[in-house]
Motif scaffolding. Structure first.
Motif, PDB file in Angstrom:
ATOM      1  N   GLN A 163       0.826  -1.204   0.000  1.00 39.06           N
ATOM      2  CA  GLN A 163       0.000   0.000   0.000  1.00 39.06           C
ATOM      3  C   GLN A 163       0.868   1.265   0.000  1.00 39.06           C
ATOM      4  OE1 GLN A 163      -2.229  -1.687   3.459  1.00 39.06           O
ATOM      5  NE2 GLN A 163      -4.051  -1.020   2.302  1.00 39.06           N
ATOM      6  N   THR A 164       0.242   2.390   0.254  1.00 38.63           N
ATOM      7  CA  THR A 164       0.927   3.680   0.195  1.00 38.63           C
ATOM      8  C   THR A 164       2.172   3.706   1.077  1.00 38.63           C
ATOM      9  OG1 THR A 164      -1.208   4.764  -0.175  1.00 38.63           O
ATOM     10  CG2 THR A 164       0.637   6.158   0.480  1.00 38.63           C
ATOM     11  N   GLU A 165       2.103   3.112   2.260  1.00 40.13           N
ATOM     12  CA  GLU A 165       3.237   3.112   3.190  1.00 40.13           C
ATOM     13  C   GLU A 165       4.479   2.494   2.559  1.00 40.13           C
ATOM     14  OE1 GLU A 165       4.567   1.245   7.524  1.00 40.13           O
ATOM     15  OE2 GLU A 165       2.521   0.926   6.773  1.00 40.13           O
ATOM     16  N   GLU A 166       4.310   1.349   1.903  1.00 44.72           N
ATOM     17  CA  GLU A 166       5.450   0.662   1.288  1.00 44.72           C
ATOM     18  C   GLU A 166       5.961   1.415   0.055  1.00 44.72           C
ATOM     19  OE1 GLU A 166       3.699  -1.491   4.104  1.00 44.72           O
ATOM     20  OE2 GLU A 166       2.566  -1.298   2.227  1.00 44.72           O
ATOM     21  N   VAL A 167       5.031   1.921  -0.753  1.00 43.80           N
ATOM     22  CA  VAL A 167       5.428   2.664  -1.949  1.00 43.80           C
ATOM     23  C   VAL A 167       6.183   3.934  -1.553  1.00 43.80           C
ATOM     24  CG1 VAL A 167       4.589   3.916  -3.978  1.00 43.80           C
ATOM     25  CG2 VAL A 167       3.541   1.732  -3.339  1.00 43.80           C
ATOM     26  N   ALA A 180       6.715   2.735 -13.090  1.00 46.21           N
ATOM     27  CA  ALA A 180       6.822   1.298 -13.357  1.00 46.21           C
ATOM     28  C   ALA A 180       5.571   0.560 -12.884  1.00 46.21           C
ATOM     29  CB  ALA A 180       8.059   0.729 -12.671  1.00 46.21           C
ATOM     30  N   LEU A 181       5.025   0.977 -11.745  1.00 47.23           N
ATOM     31  CA  LEU A 181       3.803   0.348 -11.235  1.00 47.23           C
ATOM     32  C   LEU A 181       2.608   0.662 -12.147  1.00 47.23           C
ATOM     33  CD1 LEU A 181       4.194   1.065  -7.403  1.00 47.23           C
ATOM     34  CD2 LEU A 181       4.265  -1.186  -8.519  1.00 47.23           C
ATOM     35  N   GLN A 182       2.545   1.902 -12.607  1.00 54.49           N
ATOM     36  CA  GLN A 182       1.454   2.287 -13.503  1.00 54.49           C
ATOM     37  C   GLN A 182       1.505   1.498 -14.808  1.00 54.49           C
ATOM     38  OE1 GLN A 182       2.179   6.494 -13.748  1.00 54.49           O
ATOM     39  NE2 GLN A 182       0.995   6.982 -11.910  1.00 54.49           N
ATOM     40  N   ALA A 183       2.713   1.310 -15.326  1.00 54.67           N
ATOM     41  CA  ALA A 183       2.861   0.540 -16.559  1.00 54.67           C
ATOM     42  C   ALA A 183       2.471  -0.917 -16.339  1.00 54.67           C
ATOM     43  CB  ALA A 183       4.301   0.627 -17.057  1.00 54.67           C
ATOM     44  N   GLN A 184       2.841  -1.456 -15.183  1.00 53.57           N
ATOM     45  CA  GLN A 184       2.517  -2.848 -14.871  1.00 53.57           C
ATOM     46  C   GLN A 184       1.011  -3.042 -14.699  1.00 53.57           C
ATOM     47  OE1 GLN A 184       4.224  -5.627 -14.793  1.00 53.57           O
ATOM     48  NE2 GLN A 184       2.601  -6.884 -13.897  1.00 53.57           N
ATOM     49  N   LEU A 185       0.358  -2.081 -14.061  1.00 49.57           N
ATOM     50  CA  LEU A 185      -1.081  -2.194 -13.786  1.00 49.57           C
ATOM     51  C   LEU A 185      -1.950  -1.695 -14.945  1.00 49.57           C
ATOM     52  CD1 LEU A 185      -1.013  -0.841 -10.117  1.00 49.57           C
ATOM     53  CD2 LEU A 185      -1.371  -3.223 -10.806  1.00 49.57           C
ATOM     54  N   GLN A 193      -4.041   5.616  -7.884  1.00 52.98           N
ATOM     55  CA  GLN A 193      -4.012   5.929  -6.461  1.00 52.98           C
ATOM     56  C   GLN A 193      -4.976   5.046  -5.678  1.00 52.98           C
ATOM     57  OE1 GLN A 193      -1.815   7.781  -4.993  1.00 52.98           O
ATOM     58  NE2 GLN A 193      -0.887   8.450  -6.925  1.00 52.98           N
ATOM     59  N   LYS A 194      -6.119   4.817  -6.268  1.00 48.96           N
ATOM     60  CA  LYS A 194      -7.117   3.956  -5.610  1.00 48.96           C
ATOM     61  C   LYS A 194      -6.601   2.534  -5.486  1.00 48.96           C
ATOM     62  CE  LYS A 194     -11.999   2.629  -5.874  1.00 48.96           C
ATOM     63  NZ  LYS A 194     -13.281   2.769  -6.633  1.00 48.96           N
ATOM     64  N   ALA A 195      -5.907   2.056  -6.516  1.00 43.22           N
ATOM     65  CA  ALA A 195      -5.356   0.697  -6.501  1.00 43.22           C
ATOM     66  C   ALA A 195      -4.276   0.565  -5.425  1.00 43.22           C
ATOM     67  CB  ALA A 195      -4.780   0.362  -7.873  1.00 43.22           C
ATOM     68  N   VAL A 196      -3.446   1.605  -5.292  1.00 44.48           N
ATOM     69  CA  VAL A 196      -2.383   1.578  -4.274  1.00 44.48           C
ATOM     70  C   VAL A 196      -2.989   1.572  -2.877  1.00 44.48           C
ATOM     71  CG1 VAL A 196      -0.440   2.848  -3.282  1.00 44.48           C
ATOM     72  CG2 VAL A 196      -0.677   2.675  -5.765  1.00 44.48           C
ATOM     73  N   GLN A 197      -4.016   2.381  -2.678  1.00 40.14           N
ATOM     74  CA  GLN A 197      -4.669   2.439  -1.372  1.00 40.14           C
ATOM     75  C   GLN A 197      -5.309   1.103  -1.010  1.00 40.14           C
ATOM     76  OE1 GLN A 197      -7.357   5.758  -1.709  1.00 40.14           O
ATOM     77  NE2 GLN A 197      -5.714   7.290  -1.718  1.00 40.14           N
ATOM     78  N   LEU A 200      -1.518  -3.423  -3.592  1.00 39.21           N
ATOM     79  CA  LEU A 200      -1.026  -4.078  -4.801  1.00 39.21           C
ATOM     80  C   LEU A 200      -0.500  -5.464  -4.464  1.00 39.21           C
ATOM     81  CD1 LEU A 200       0.995  -1.062  -6.258  1.00 39.21           C
ATOM     82  CD2 LEU A 200      -1.413  -1.632  -6.619  1.00 39.21           C
ATOM     83  N   SER A 201      -0.519  -6.330  -5.457  1.00 43.13           N
ATOM     84  CA  SER A 201      -0.032  -7.687  -5.232  1.00 43.13           C
ATOM     85  C   SER A 201       1.494  -7.731  -5.291  1.00 43.13           C
ATOM     86  CB  SER A 201      -0.592  -8.637  -6.299  1.00 43.13           C
ATOM     87  OG  SER A 201      -0.010  -8.364  -7.563  1.00 43.13           O
ATOM     88  N   PHE A 202       2.062  -8.741  -4.668  1.00 37.56           N
ATOM     89  CA  PHE A 202       3.515  -8.929  -4.690  1.00 37.56           C
ATOM     90  C   PHE A 202       4.001  -9.140  -6.123  1.00 37.56           C
ATOM     91  CE2 PHE A 202       7.031 -12.035  -4.770  1.00 37.56           C
ATOM     92  CZ  PHE A 202       8.029 -11.232  -4.224  1.00 37.56           C
ATOM     93  N   GLU A 203       3.232  -9.880  -6.908  1.00 34.83           N
ATOM     94  CA  GLU A 203       3.610 -10.153  -8.295  1.00 34.83           C
ATOM     95  C   GLU A 203       3.734  -8.859  -9.098  1.00 34.83           C
ATOM     96  OE1 GLU A 203       2.333 -13.650  -6.360  1.00 34.83           O
ATOM     97  OE2 GLU A 203       1.211 -11.759  -6.623  1.00 34.83           O
ATOM     98  N   ASP A 204       2.777  -7.928  -8.908  1.00 33.50           N
ATOM     99  CA  ASP A 204       2.822  -6.665  -9.634  1.00 33.50           C
ATOM    100  C   ASP A 204       4.021  -5.820  -9.200  1.00 33.50           C
ATOM    101  OD1 ASP A 204       0.631  -7.055 -11.299  1.00 33.50           O
ATOM    102  OD2 ASP A 204      -0.793  -6.285  -9.821  1.00 33.50           O
ATOM    103  N   VAL A 205       4.272  -5.789  -7.908  1.00 36.63           N
ATOM    104  CA  VAL A 205       5.371  -4.990  -7.386  1.00 36.63           C
ATOM    105  C   VAL A 205       6.723  -5.554  -7.824  1.00 36.63           C
ATOM    106  CG1 VAL A 205       6.581  -4.235  -5.297  1.00 36.63           C
ATOM    107  CG2 VAL A 205       4.090  -4.130  -5.406  1.00 36.63           C
ATOM    108  N   SER A 206       6.889  -6.875  -7.723  1.00 36.54           N
ATOM    109  CA  SER A 206       8.156  -7.482  -8.127  1.00 36.54           C
ATOM    110  C   SER A 206       8.397  -7.314  -9.619  1.00 36.54           C
ATOM    111  CB  SER A 206       8.205  -8.959  -7.747  1.00 36.54           C
ATOM    112  OG  SER A 206       7.124  -9.678  -8.333  1.00 36.54           O
ATOM    113  N   ALA A 207       7.321  -7.365 -10.425  1.00 36.87           N
ATOM    114  CA  ALA A 207       7.454  -7.154 -11.875  1.00 36.87           C
ATOM    115  C   ALA A 207       7.872  -5.710 -12.154  1.00 36.87           C
ATOM    116  CB  ALA A 207       6.141  -7.482 -12.570  1.00 36.87           C
TER     117      ALA A 207
END
Length: 211
Positions: A163-167, A180-185, A193-197, A200-207
């Protein structure tokens, strides 16, 4: 009379040995004092400088030996903890050796890279932890940054969503992961912003980290 002669011979032998030892010690200190500037600031003609140079060299060597011992101890601790998560001491050593070879090509200390890897493992990330560590190293600006980013990713994985804290942990260190997250999602603006709140999944973040 015989006893007196024997005692005299004994004392004479002791005196001779003492003079011999004194000559040897004098020669030893002369040797140190005459050392040229090869030994860390040794200055010809100044005995104290030679002695200080020798002391400095000894202190440096001792420091290096202590450092090597501590590094070896830390490595063994990492092997044990890594084995706990991988189930194989051979795999643990191979993965840590892989990261040690990788660390040489980076500005980071080997121990910082390996400890980041260990933190990812302890959070529950097993598959792909080596590559994830390398991806984080490509973004981090210091060893402390690297370990903090590893901690943020591990925390997100452990709670099941990023979520926002980690980002924000990335943004705080001058790393904008949002593009990079926007491109992945495939999301931007308010939808992103709504998706981050929401998380996000680990797979999306690691990608995103690997991109």
């Amino acid at each position: 009379r015989i006893a007196k002669r024997a005692a005299a011979r004994v004392f004479k032998g002791i005196a001779t040995a003492a003079r011999f030892t004194a000559r040897k010690m004098k020669g030893f200190f002369r040797g140190i004092a005459s050392l040229p500037g090869k030994i860390m600031g040794g200055i010809p003609g100044l005995p104290i400088a030679g002695l200080l140079g020798a002391a400095g060299a000894t202190a440096l060597l001792t420091s290096q030996l202590i450092g090597a011992s501590r590094a070896a101890s830390k490595f063994e601790d990492l092997v044990i903890s890594t084995e706990h998560f991988t189930g194989s001491v051979i795999q643990a050593k191979e993965e840590l050796a892989d990261l040690a070879g990788f660390a040489i090509k980076t500005p980071f200390e080997t121990i910082d890279v390996q400890e980041t890897f260990g933190a990812l493992l302890s959070s529950g990330i097993s598959e792909g932890a080596v590559q994830l560590t390398k991806d984080l190293a490509a973004l981090a600006k210091s060893g402390a940054d690297l370990k903090n980013l590893g901690s943020a990713v591990g925390k997100g994985f452990a709670k099941g969503k990023f979520q926002t804290e980690e980002v924000n942990k990335f943004l705080e260190r001058g790393i904008n992961l949002n593009p990079a997250l926007q491109a992945q999602l495939g999301l931007t603006g308010a939808a992103f912003q709504k998706a981050v709140q929401a998380g996000l999944s680990f797979e999306d973040v690691s990608a995103a980290l690997a991109s």
